[in-house]
Scaffold this motif. Structure first.
Motif, PDB file in Angstrom:
ATOM      1  N   LEU A 270       0.826  -1.207   0.000  1.00  0.00           N
ATOM      2  CA  LEU A 270       0.000   0.000   0.000  1.00  0.00           C
ATOM      3  C   LEU A 270       0.865   1.264   0.000  1.00  0.00           C
ATOM      4  O   LEU A 270       1.842   1.361   0.746  1.00  0.00           O
ATOM      5  N   SER A 271       0.488   2.228  -0.821  1.00  0.00           N
ATOM      6  CA  SER A 271       1.174   3.520  -0.847  1.00  0.00           C
ATOM      7  C   SER A 271       0.721   4.351   0.357  1.00  0.00           C
ATOM      8  O   SER A 271      -0.227   3.980   1.070  1.00  0.00           O
ATOM      9  N   ALA A 272       1.365   5.511   0.558  1.00  0.00           N
ATOM     10  CA  ALA A 272       0.981   6.404   1.655  1.00  0.00           C
ATOM     11  C   ALA A 272      -0.479   6.829   1.512  1.00  0.00           C
ATOM     12  O   ALA A 272      -1.235   6.858   2.496  1.00  0.00           O
ATOM     13  N   GLU A 273      -0.881   7.136   0.279  1.00  0.00           N
ATOM     14  CA  GLU A 273      -2.259   7.576   0.040  1.00  0.00           C
ATOM     15  C   GLU A 273      -3.247   6.449   0.337  1.00  0.00           C
ATOM     16  O   GLU A 273      -4.304   6.670   0.957  1.00  0.00           O
ATOM     17  N   GLU A 274      -2.906   5.216  -0.086  1.00  0.00           N
ATOM     18  CA  GLU A 274      -3.802   4.078   0.150  1.00  0.00           C
ATOM     19  C   GLU A 274      -3.894   3.745   1.637  1.00  0.00           C
ATOM     20  O   GLU A 274      -4.975   3.425   2.148  1.00  0.00           O
ATOM     21  N   LEU A 275      -2.758   3.829   2.353  1.00  0.00           N
ATOM     22  CA  LEU A 275      -2.776   3.606   3.801  1.00  0.00           C
ATOM     23  C   LEU A 275      -3.655   4.647   4.489  1.00  0.00           C
ATOM     24  O   LEU A 275      -4.471   4.316   5.364  1.00  0.00           O
ATOM     25  N   GLY A 276      -3.486   5.925   4.081  1.00  0.00           N
ATOM     26  CA  GLY A 276      -4.289   6.999   4.667  1.00  0.00           C
ATOM     27  C   GLY A 276      -5.768   6.797   4.426  1.00  0.00           C
ATOM     28  O   GLY A 276      -6.595   7.019   5.324  1.00  0.00           O
ATOM     29  N   ALA A 277      -6.107   6.350   3.223  1.00  0.00           N
ATOM     30  CA  ALA A 277      -7.517   6.120   2.887  1.00  0.00           C
ATOM     31  C   ALA A 277      -8.101   4.997   3.741  1.00  0.00           C
ATOM     32  O   ALA A 277      -9.243   5.103   4.236  1.00  0.00           O
ATOM     33  N   LYS A 278      -7.347   3.928   3.946  1.00  0.00           N
ATOM     34  CA  LYS A 278      -7.812   2.813   4.769  1.00  0.00           C
ATOM     35  C   LYS A 278      -7.991   3.243   6.227  1.00  0.00           C
ATOM     36  O   LYS A 278      -8.972   2.879   6.889  1.00  0.00           O
ATOM     37  N   ILE A 279      -7.016   4.007   6.734  1.00  0.00           N
ATOM     38  CA  ILE A 279      -7.098   4.471   8.127  1.00  0.00           C
ATOM     39  C   ILE A 279      -8.341   5.332   8.333  1.00  0.00           C
ATOM     40  O   ILE A 279      -9.049   5.215   9.339  1.00  0.00           O
ATOM     41  N   LYS A 280      -8.649   6.201   7.351  1.00  0.00           N
ATOM     42  CA  LYS A 280      -9.857   7.030   7.440  1.00  0.00           C
ATOM     43  C   LYS A 280     -11.122   6.185   7.304  1.00  0.00           C
ATOM     44  O   LYS A 280     -12.094   6.356   8.040  1.00  0.00           O
ATOM     45  N   GLU A 281     -11.110   5.272   6.335  1.00  0.00           N
ATOM     46  CA  GLU A 281     -12.283   4.421   6.084  1.00  0.00           C
ATOM     47  C   GLU A 281     -12.663   3.624   7.325  1.00  0.00           C
ATOM     48  O   GLU A 281     -13.845   3.488   7.658  1.00  0.00           O
ATOM     49  N   TYR A 282     -11.653   3.093   8.039  1.00  0.00           N
ATOM     50  CA  TYR A 282     -11.919   2.253   9.202  1.00  0.00           C
ATOM     51  C   TYR A 282     -11.997   3.049  10.506  1.00  0.00           C
ATOM     52  O   TYR A 282     -12.230   2.470  11.573  1.00  0.00           O
ATOM     53  N   GLY A 283     -11.766   4.358  10.419  1.00  0.00           N
ATOM     54  CA  GLY A 283     -11.859   5.190  11.626  1.00  0.00           C
ATOM     55  C   GLY A 283     -10.793   4.869  12.658  1.00  0.00           C
ATOM     56  O   GLY A 283     -11.049   4.930  13.870  1.00  0.00           O
ATOM     57  N   ILE A 284      -9.608   4.532  12.214  1.00  0.00           N
ATOM     58  CA  ILE A 284      -8.519   4.177  13.132  1.00  0.00           C
ATOM     59  C   ILE A 284      -7.968   5.442  13.787  1.00  0.00           C
ATOM     60  O   ILE A 284      -7.706   6.441  13.120  1.00  0.00           O
ATOM     61  N   THR A 285      -7.806   5.387  15.111  1.00  0.00           N
ATOM     62  CA  THR A 285      -7.287   6.532  15.867  1.00  0.00           C
ATOM     63  C   THR A 285      -6.026   6.114  16.623  1.00  0.00           C
ATOM     64  O   THR A 285      -5.634   4.940  16.598  1.00  0.00           O
ATOM     65  N   ALA A 286      -5.395   7.076  17.297  1.00  0.00           N
ATOM     66  CA  ALA A 286      -4.188   6.786  18.075  1.00  0.00           C
ATOM     67  C   ALA A 286      -4.521   5.770  19.168  1.00  0.00           C
ATOM     68  O   ALA A 286      -5.497   5.955  19.903  1.00  0.00           O
ATOM     69  N   PRO A 287      -3.751   4.685  19.296  1.00  0.00           N
ATOM     70  CA  PRO A 287      -4.086   3.615  20.250  1.00  0.00           C
ATOM     71  C   PRO A 287      -4.171   4.080  21.698  1.00  0.00           C
ATOM     72  O   PRO A 287      -5.020   3.612  22.449  1.00  0.00           O
ATOM     73  N   ASP A 288      -3.295   4.991  22.105  1.00  0.00           N
ATOM     74  CA  ASP A 288      -3.231   5.378  23.512  1.00  0.00           C
ATOM     75  C   ASP A 288      -4.255   6.444  23.900  1.00  0.00           C
ATOM     76  O   ASP A 288      -4.802   6.424  25.005  1.00  0.00           O
ATOM     77  N   THR A 289      -4.514   7.392  22.991  1.00  0.00           N
ATOM     78  CA  THR A 289      -5.362   8.543  23.342  1.00  0.00           C
ATOM     79  C   THR A 289      -6.678   8.594  22.585  1.00  0.00           C
ATOM     80  O   THR A 289      -7.563   9.375  22.933  1.00  0.00           O
ATOM     81  N   LYS A 290      -6.808   7.796  21.528  1.00  0.00           N
ATOM     82  CA  LYS A 290      -7.974   7.819  20.631  1.00  0.00           C
ATOM     83  C   LYS A 290      -8.099   9.148  19.886  1.00  0.00           C
ATOM     84  O   LYS A 290      -9.157   9.471  19.346  1.00  0.00           O
ATOM     85  N   ASN A 291      -7.019   9.904  19.832  1.00  0.00           N
ATOM     86  CA  ASN A 291      -7.015  11.163  19.079  1.00  0.00           C
ATOM     87  C   ASN A 291      -6.916  10.886  17.587  1.00  0.00           C
ATOM     88  O   ASN A 291      -6.439   9.826  17.172  1.00  0.00           O
TER      89      ASN A 291
END
Length: 736
Positions: free
Chosen positions: A241-262
């Motif tokens: 996955l490219s940087a753009e594809e990784l970013g899109a997946k992270i947004k699609e799945y609503g992934i946040t920072a593990p420790d703070t949920k930020n």
């Protein structure tokens, strides 16, 4: 999955050798069966959920229509029945997911924790700077760990450097920026990183996506078969996955920072090299090398001359490398400073045969070509000669080194059924690579890349030739001159000297180093415009070249040799990763003699064991201690690492202590004439004359004979006879 781990434990603890290949077959079959069951249950659960919702709507409709109480009760009963069926499917799916990932993960985690606890307690390795709470990704090797590492590297030298007549070099860790600029590391040696928008904490983007997908698959039973397949596909293609594809997946799945949920930033490339400066002024930038290979490439010209200007030849280097990992984890598998052992085998690109290929052609082991990966199949045992002849492996030399790597790893003690060679997919391959395979070893973290074996074509030598202006080439002398059409680049030194004065030499070398395409483009530009801008890398700038400064033409001429840039076959070994996998493959537990506790054992082959032999006087007795010291002198003279223990602790506890260090043999002194030699894993013992003890141990540790040979040729011994002998010898001493 727990059944398989239990079966292994029972097999080992009872002294039986469970077939590793049978275990692998059972594991693979069970995994396929579980995956199919999981998919079927997810579909059934989705259908049942739809039925529950439809029946719920029917109940609400009946109530709204003021249907009879009997009709409503019947509809509610049907709804409850569907809910029970749905609950039953959920339980089955939970069991399937747990069997597929959960129980396996728990078992692997428990096994890993037991192994790591033993390794750290016995000081094989520990976190660096431990009293200051350590630094992630940095580890110290203790005495037994150093010994294992030293033995692995000694065998690597013997197996590759000595047996293949390689030229070993040792280059600096600090590397000037220009070298790593030419190799591409400055611009491209990156991982994708994201930051916590509020705290600034950094994470590896692909790790966050991987953790999300795994957790979703294991804990969320509501996702359907289609969504589960999508998450599994994301896991399978994570590295691509490219940087753009990784970013899109992270947004699609609503992934946040593990420790703070930020919220997280967009992924961006982070260069993994540690930057430094050379000299006190700080004007000469450099880096801690991320690999050892570049030191070999920049020395090619001198090494080629040292080898008598003959190809093929190989250069090798063992040394430290440094990578500033974003979020190191997995112990020794992902660290910031580590040992690499790399080979650069230089070969004529028109002849990649190997004179010793026949020695490995009949080896058969697990191979995972890209076609099988793309079609969802698993690795299969393949004869190496068939893989090369069918073109699955690009050439003989690459195949030869794959075979040699297999032999090296299995002789170290890596389980051959948990070792596979995976071919890089097309989108994983560097644009210049002809073919690339990874030796992957399965451990509790999954399949881990430990050795890369690549045909890097001529990329590296071309890159350094272009950047430095020094031709890194080889020559093939012809028995008879050949007439060829040759590009002739003739710089006019007088004109260049007038124009560039002290820089004349740099310009001349740059012009002569042009490839044919560049030279012909310059010729066309000079003929049409009379002047062209030309970049000289050693000056770091463009200069104007005029028509009267260089002559470029094609001429027919007789040549006595062919000059070319060699191709490179590169096996690269991550020593720390190999050692960690060896630790896991060697570790097991077995019950104590009393059966009240589980004892840790490392099943190291004598080749890599940190200590080859221990010497124990059975009881505290001066005569026995004197005999033990005589045996130790013989072991020292024979070059056998050993340890003497005269503490008087029970022999069982002393055996257990050394079993946990992986010591393969123990000599117990219970007489002044003969002694027992005990083998660690079988716990079988033989009686040997005192004078023969050291030579017997040496013959087995050197591989001249096996323990089976020793067992067949010396009297057998039981612990009961040892007790009798102690009583008899004690009685004799009282009488005298």
């Amino acid at each position: 999955m727990l059944f398989l781990f239990t079966l292994i434990s029972l097999s080992v603890s009872s002294g039986h050798n469970f077939s590793s290949s049978l275990l692998h077959a059972l594991y693979s079959k069970q995994q396929r069966s579980m995956a199919a069951a999981e998919e079927s249950l997810r579909k059934a659960l989705a259908e049942k959920q739809s039925a529950v919702e439809a029946q719920g709507d029917a109940v609400r409709a009946l109530k709204a229509a003021k249907a009879s109480e009997r009709e409503i009760d019947a509809a509610i009963a049907a709804l409850n029945s569907l809910k029970l069926e749905k609950s039953s499917i959920e339980k089955q799916l939970q069991a399937a997911v747990s069997g597929n990932d959960g129980d396996c993960a728990l078992s692997r985690e428990a096994f890993r924790q037991a192994a790591v606890n033993a390794l750290e307690r016995r000081l094989f390795y520990i976190p660096s700077f431990k009293i200051y709470r350590g630094v992630a990704g940095l580890y110290d090797y203790g005495p037994p760990g150093c010994a294992v590492k030293s033995n692995v590297l000694a065998f690597w030298r013997q197996h590759f450097v000595l047996e293949e007549n390689m030229l070993e070099v040792d280059c600096p860790c600090v590397t000037p920026e220009v070298v790593l600029k030419a190799s591409g590391h400055v611009d491209k040696f990156t991982d994708h990183m994201v930051k916590d928008d509020k705290t600034g904490t950094c994470y590896r983007a692909d790790h966050l996506l991987k953790d999300f997908c795994n957790e979703k698959l294991q804990k969320d039973l509501s996702i359907g078969a289609e969504k589960a397949a999508e998450l599994k596909h994301a896991l399978a293609t994570l590295d691509d996955l490219s940087a753009e594809e990784l970013g899109a997946k992270i947004k699609e799945y609503g992934i946040t920072a593990p420790d703070t949920k930020n919220p997280l930033s967009e992924p961006y490339p982070f260069n993994l090299m540690f930057q430094t400066s050379i000299g006190p002024s700080g004007l000469s930038p450099g880096y801690m090398r991320p690999e050892t290979a570049q030191g070999i490439f920049v020395n090619f010209k001198d090494l080629y001359y040292y080898n008598g200007n003959k190809l093929p030849f190989a250069a090798a280097q063992i040394g430290q490398a440094f990578r500033n990992e974003i979020s190191p984890r997995q112990g020794l598998l992902r660290v910031r400073e580590f040992t690499l052992a790399e080979i650069e085998h230089f070969v004529d690109p028109e002849d990649k045969s190997h004179p010793k290929y026949s020695e490995v052609v009949n080896l058969a082991f697990l191979m995972f070509p890209r076609e099988e990966q793309m079609s969802g199949q698993s690795a299969k045992k393949v004869r190496l000669g068939d893989a090369v002849s069918k073109g699955i492996v690009n050439n003989e030399t690459l195949g030869y080194f794959i075979g040699r790597v297999y032999l090296f790893l299995t002789r170290l003690g890596i389980d051959k059924d948990r070792l596979r060679f995976r071919q890089h997919l097309a989108n994983e391959m560097a644009h210049y690579a002809a073919d690339c395979w990874d030796a992957e070893i399965e451990c509790s973290y999954g399949w881990i890349e430990c050795v890369g074996i690549a045909d890097r074509s001529a990329y590296d030598l071309h890159a350094h030739s272009e950047k430095s202006g020094v031709p890194l080439v080889a020559a093939e002398k012809f028995s008879e001159p050949r007439e060829v059409e040759k590009l002739v680049i003739a710089p006019v030194k007088k004109e260049l000297g007038l124009a560039f004065k002290g820089n004349q030499k740099n310009v001349v070398e740059a012009l002569e180093a042009m490839n044919e395409k560049e030279a012909l483009e310059m010729k066309a530009a000079l003929e049409s415009k009379g002047e062209v801008e030309f970049y000289v890398c050693t000056l770091g700038k463009n200069i104007p070249i005029k028509r009267n400064m260089v002559s470029i033409s094609k001429e027919k001429k007789k040549e006595h040799q062919r000059v070319f840039t060699p191709s490179v076959i590169e096996p690269s070994f991550g020593i720390g990763r190999i050692i960690y996998c060896l630790f896991e493959h060697s570790f097991y537990t077995r019950p104590s003699k009393a059966g009240d506790e589980q004892l840790n054992v490392f099943r190291f082959p004598p080749l890599v064991a940190p200590i080859k032999c221990t010497v124990f006087p059975l009881v505290q007795n001066q005569q026995y201690e004197d005999v033990a010291k005589v045996i130790c002198k013989s072991l020292t003279a024979a070059g056998i690492s050993h340890k003497i223990d005269i503490t008087g602790t029970s022999i069982g506890k002393r055996y257990a202590r050394t079993d946990e260090l992986g010591v393969p043999f123990a000599i117990t002194v219970d007489s002044t004439k003969d002694v027992t030699i005990r083998e660690r894993d079988s716990r079988l013992q033989v009686r040997v004359d005192v004078e023969e003890a050291a030579s017997v141990v040496k013959s087995v540790t050197d591989g001249q004979r096996t323990w089976e040979d020793v067992w067949a040729n010396f009297p057998h011994h039981t612990s009961g006879s040892a007790d009798d002998r102690v009583l008899r010898d004690s009685s004799t001493q009282l009488l005298t």
